[in-house]
Design an enzyme around this catalytic site. Structure first.
Site, PDB file in Angstrom:
ATOM      1  N   TYR A 296       0.846  -1.196   0.000  1.00  0.00           N
ATOM      2  CA  TYR A 296       0.000   0.000   0.000  1.00  0.00           C
ATOM      3  C   TYR A 296       0.877   1.241   0.000  1.00  0.00           C
ATOM      4  O   TYR A 296       1.783   1.381   0.823  1.00  0.00           O
ATOM      5  CB  TYR A 296      -0.913  -0.024   1.228  1.00  0.00           C
ATOM      6  CG  TYR A 296      -1.731   1.237   1.458  1.00  0.00           C
ATOM      7  CD1 TYR A 296      -2.281   1.941   0.391  1.00  0.00           C
ATOM      8  CD2 TYR A 296      -1.963   1.716   2.743  1.00  0.00           C
ATOM      9  CE1 TYR A 296      -3.034   3.095   0.607  1.00  0.00           C
ATOM     10  CE2 TYR A 296      -2.719   2.859   2.969  1.00  0.00           C
ATOM     11  CZ  TYR A 296      -3.246   3.547   1.896  1.00  0.00           C
ATOM     12  OH  TYR A 296      -3.977   4.675   2.103  1.00  0.00           O
ATOM     13  N   CYS A 297       0.612   2.163  -0.947  1.00  0.00           N
ATOM     14  CA  CYS A 297       1.310   3.441  -1.021  1.00  0.00           C
ATOM     15  C   CYS A 297       2.807   3.201  -1.157  1.00  0.00           C
ATOM     16  O   CYS A 297       3.261   2.488  -2.036  1.00  0.00           O
ATOM     17  CB  CYS A 297       0.953   4.296   0.191  1.00  0.00           C
ATOM     18  SG  CYS A 297       1.610   5.987   0.138  1.00  0.00           S
ATOM     19  N   LEU A 298       3.609   3.785  -0.277  1.00  0.00           N
ATOM     20  CA  LEU A 298       5.053   3.623  -0.345  1.00  0.00           C
ATOM     21  C   LEU A 298       5.459   2.170  -0.160  1.00  0.00           C
ATOM     22  O   LEU A 298       6.460   1.709  -0.734  1.00  0.00           O
ATOM     23  CB  LEU A 298       5.712   4.504   0.716  1.00  0.00           C
ATOM     24  CG  LEU A 298       7.217   4.727   0.635  1.00  0.00           C
ATOM     25  CD1 LEU A 298       7.624   5.217  -0.734  1.00  0.00           C
ATOM     26  CD2 LEU A 298       7.647   5.718   1.705  1.00  0.00           C
TER      27      LEU A 298
END
Length: 566
Positions: A296-298
Site C-alpha cells: 500500500y502506497c510507499l
C-alpha cells in the site's frame, strides 16, 4: 548555528561536522531557512513566480485575453461552500460573484502562459488557488450567511461553542486525535500474534477464523509514513478481518517509528530488513514458498522494487511472489500530481538540510504538506464548521489513524525523494538492488493494481503506468474515493463504486488511461470482493489446515509494541 540539540545519542558535533564535510556551514544555514519556512524553498517559489511574471509581461495577447475575460460572468456552480440558498441573496450574491470572478481571473492568468516551465506554472497556479481560497467569503463571519443565521438562531451560542473549540485547540495544539482511540482497544482489533521482530519491523500473523485456509498466505506491506492499522481499523472496516474471514492466512508488517538514532537507515535497509527478511519468515511459517504480496502506497513501491529484483534474479529469497497487489502505489514518478509541487532540486536541497540536522522528517512536517494540498477541506472548512458554527466534528477511526504520525529517517527519505521522485530511477531501469539495476519488466507475478479517483498522493493515471512498464498480466481497478478512504472501502459502505476491465494480458498493445476509462465497466459497492475473487483465482484450488501461529513460536499478542511507539 548549533546543531547539538539534534545529535543522536553517542554522536558529537565533531561527528556531524566530519559527515557534512566542507558543506557544514551551508547545511546549517539552509536548515535554519527550512525551519522558518516549514520546508518550503523561497528560492523555488521566487524562480517560479519570476518565470511566470516575466513571460506574462512579454505576452500582450495573453494580457488582452485576461482583460476581456474580466467582462465574462463567472460561476461557482457545484461548489459546496455556496450551496445554501442564502448565498443567492443580496449582499451575499455580490460576494460570491466577486470571489468567482477573482478565481477565474487568476486561473486564466496562471495557465497557458507561453514559455513558462510546466513545473513553475503548476507552482504559481497552486499558490494562486490557495490565496484566492483563503479569501473566500465563506471563511469570514460577516460574509457567511450560514454562520450569521446559526448565530441568530442560537442567540450567539454557536459562536460561544466555536470560541470554546478554538481555545481548546490552542491550549493543546499538538494533542493528536489518536489520543482518543487506543490501539488494540478501539482500533487494530483483529486477533493475532507477533511472530517475528527485527530492528525495523514486527511481523503480525492473524488468527484463522475457520478450519481451512487457502494454501498461499497473504503478506501486507503498508507504507511506513503512517501506522499499519489503516488496514485494520474497526471491526466493520478492517481489510485484515475481511481477508481472514474469507479464508486467507494474513501477515502484516508493522514498521518501527524511527528516531534520530536511525538517521542512516536507507532504502536498502527497508528493502532487506522490512521486506526480504519478512518474506522468508512468511514462507517458513506458512510452510510454502508461494506468497500473495500486497503493498500500500510507499509499501507498494517498495514491493514493486522487490518483485523486480526477485524476477531478475538480483535477489535471493526463500519465498516466491505468487501474486503482487499494489494499492495506490506509484512506480513511475514523472507525473506525481500536486505532491510534486513540493519536490524539485531546490526543495530537495532544503529538505535534505533540515533532515540532516534533525536526523528525520517529522510526521507534523509531512502532515502540513498534506493539509496544504487539501487546504479547502482540511483547513478552511474545518475553521468554519468548528470555530464559526461551533460544530465539533466527530472523530472517525480513520481520523484517529491519520493523526497517529510517524517519522522517516534522513537517509531513507533523502534517497526516496532523489532516486524515485526527482530522478525516476525505477521507471527508467536505473534503480539498483545489490548494486545492480532492476526493471519493472522483470516482474513475473501477475499484478492487481488499484488506483483511486481523487488521489492527490498517487494520482491514478500515474499508478496506471505500471501497465506501460511491466510485462506481467495486469488487472487494473479504479476505486471511488481518495488515497485513504478509497482503500478503506468495506462492503456495505454507502456511495462506493469501482471501475474495471478484463485483465490486460501479456503482449497486448498499450491502452492509455483515458481509453481504459472509456471502456471500463462501473460496479457499485466495494472493490474488496472483486479483489478477493482475483486472489482466489490465483490460489491453489485445494484448501489446507491453517499453519500454526509463528510455526509454534510467538513473541507477543498483536498489535505488538512497534505500532505504539510515539
Amino acid at each position: 548555528m548549533s546543531s547539538m540539540a539534534s545529535l543522536a545519542p553517542g554522536k558529537t558535533s565533531q561527528f556531524y561536522a566530519e559527515e557534512a564535510g566542507p558543506n557544514l556551514l551551508d547545511l546549517q544555514a539552509q536548515s535554519g531557512v527550512a525551519r522558518i519556512t516549514g520546508g518550503v524553498s523561497p528560492i523555488a517559489l521566487a524562480l517560479a513566480f519570476q518565470d511566470w511574471f516575466l513571460h506574462l509581461a512579454a505576452s500582450p495577447g495573453k494580457q488582452i485575453e485576461l482583460m476581456t475575460g474580466l467582462c465574462r460572468p463567472a460561476s461557482v456552480g457545484g461548489d459546496a461552500r455556496f450551496a445554501d440558498s442564502e448565498w443567492n441573496k443580496w449582499p451575499f450574491n455580490v460576494f460570491v460573484t466577486t470571489f468567482a470572478s477573482t478565481g477565474q481571473f487568476w486561473q486564466q492568468a496562471t495557465s497557458e502562459v507561453r514559455g513558462v516551465a510546466p513545473h513553475h506554472a503548476q507552482v504559481v497556479n497552486f499558490a494562486a488557488r490557495q490565496v484566492v481560497d483563503g479569501f473566500s467569503p465563506s471563511n469570514f463571519f460577516w460574509s457567511n450567511p450560514e454562520v450569521l443565521r446559526a448565530a441568530r438562531d442560537s442567540k450567539g451560542q454557536s459562536l460561544l461553542a466555536g470560541l470554546a473549540n478554538l481555545r481548546q485547540d490552542l491550549r493543546a495544539p499538538l494533542t493528536p486525535a489518536a489520543a482518543h482511540a487506543a490501539v488494540g482497544r478501539d482500533v487494530a482489533l483483529t486477533p493475532g500474534k507477533i511472530v517475528y521482530r527485527n530492528e525495523l519491523v514486527e511481523l503480525i500473523q492473524y488468527e484463522p477464523q475457520g478450519p481451512a485456509v487457502y494454501r498461499e498466505p497473504v503478506l501486507i506491506v503498508p507504507s511506513w509514513i503512517l501506522k499499519y492499522y489503516i488496514l485494520d481499523l474497526s471491526a466493520h472496516n478492517s481489510m485484515v478481518r475481511y481477508l481472514v474471514g474469507q479464508g486467507h492466512t494474513v501477515f502484516m508488517v508493522s514498521w518501527r517509528n524511527p528516531d534520530v538514532r536511525d538517521r542512516n537507515l536507507g532504502m536498502d535497509d527497508y528493502l532487506a530488513r522490512g521486506l526480504f527478511d519478512v518474506l522468508d519468515e512468511v514462507a517458513r511459517i506458512g510452510a510454502t514458498p508461494d506468497v500473495h504480496a500486497v503493498g500500500y502506497c510507499l509499501g507498494g513501491t517498495l514491493l514493486a522494487i522487490a518483485a523486480a529484483a526477485l524476477g531478475s534474479g538480483r535477489q535471493a529469497c526463500e519465498a516466491r511472489l505468487h501474486s503482487v497487489t499494489l494499492l495506490a502505489a506509484q512506480t513511475d514518478f514523472s507525473e506525481p500530481g500536486e505532491l510534486g509541487l513540493f519536490i524539485d532540486d531546490s526543495e530537495m536541497n532544503l529538505l535534505d538540510a533540515m533532515m540532516w540536522q534533525q536526523g528525520y522528517l517529522d510526521g507534523a512536517q509531512m502532515g502540513a504538506s498534506f493539509q496544504l494540498l487539501n487546504a479547502r477541506s482540511m483547513i478552511w472548512t474545518r475553521i468554519v464548521r468548528e470555530y464559526m458554527l461551533g460544530i465539533r466534528a466527530e472523530r472517525s477511526d480513520l481520523a484517529h489513524w491519520n493523526a497517529d504520525a510517524t517519522r522517516m529517517p534522513y537517509r531513507m527519505h533523502s534517497e526516496y525523494l532523489k532516486r524515485l521522485f526527482l530522478d525516476n530511477d525505477l521507471a527508467a531501469g536505473r534503480y539498483c538492488v545489490n548494486g545492480k539495476p532492476v526493471a519493472l519488466k522483470d516482474i513475473r507475478a501477475p499484478l492487481f493494481v488499484l488506483g483511486t479517483e481523487r488521489d492527490q498522493v498517487a494520482p491514478w493515471r500515474s499508478v496506471y503506468k505500471i501497465n506501460l512498464l511491466s510485462n506481467a498480466s495486469v488487472d487494473f481497478v479504479l476505486a471511488s474515493g481518495g488515497h485513504n478512504a478509497g482503500i478503506v472501502s468495506e462492503p456495505g459502505h454507502a456511495r462506493r463504486s469501482y471501475r474495471f476491465t478484463a485483465p490486460q494480458p501479456v503482449g497486448q498493445a498499450w491502452v492509455g488511461p483515458d481509453e481504459w476509462l472509456a471502456k471500463a465497466q462501473q460496479a457499485e459497492g466495494s472493490w474488496w470482493p472483486h479483489w478477493q475473487r482475483w486472489l482466489v483465482a490465483h490460489s491453489a484450488a485445494e484448501q489446507i489446515s491453517p499453519p500454526a501461529m509463528g510455526a509454534g513460536v510467538t513473541l507477543a499478542d498483536a498489535p505488538g509494541m512497534y505500532v505504539l511507539g510515539d
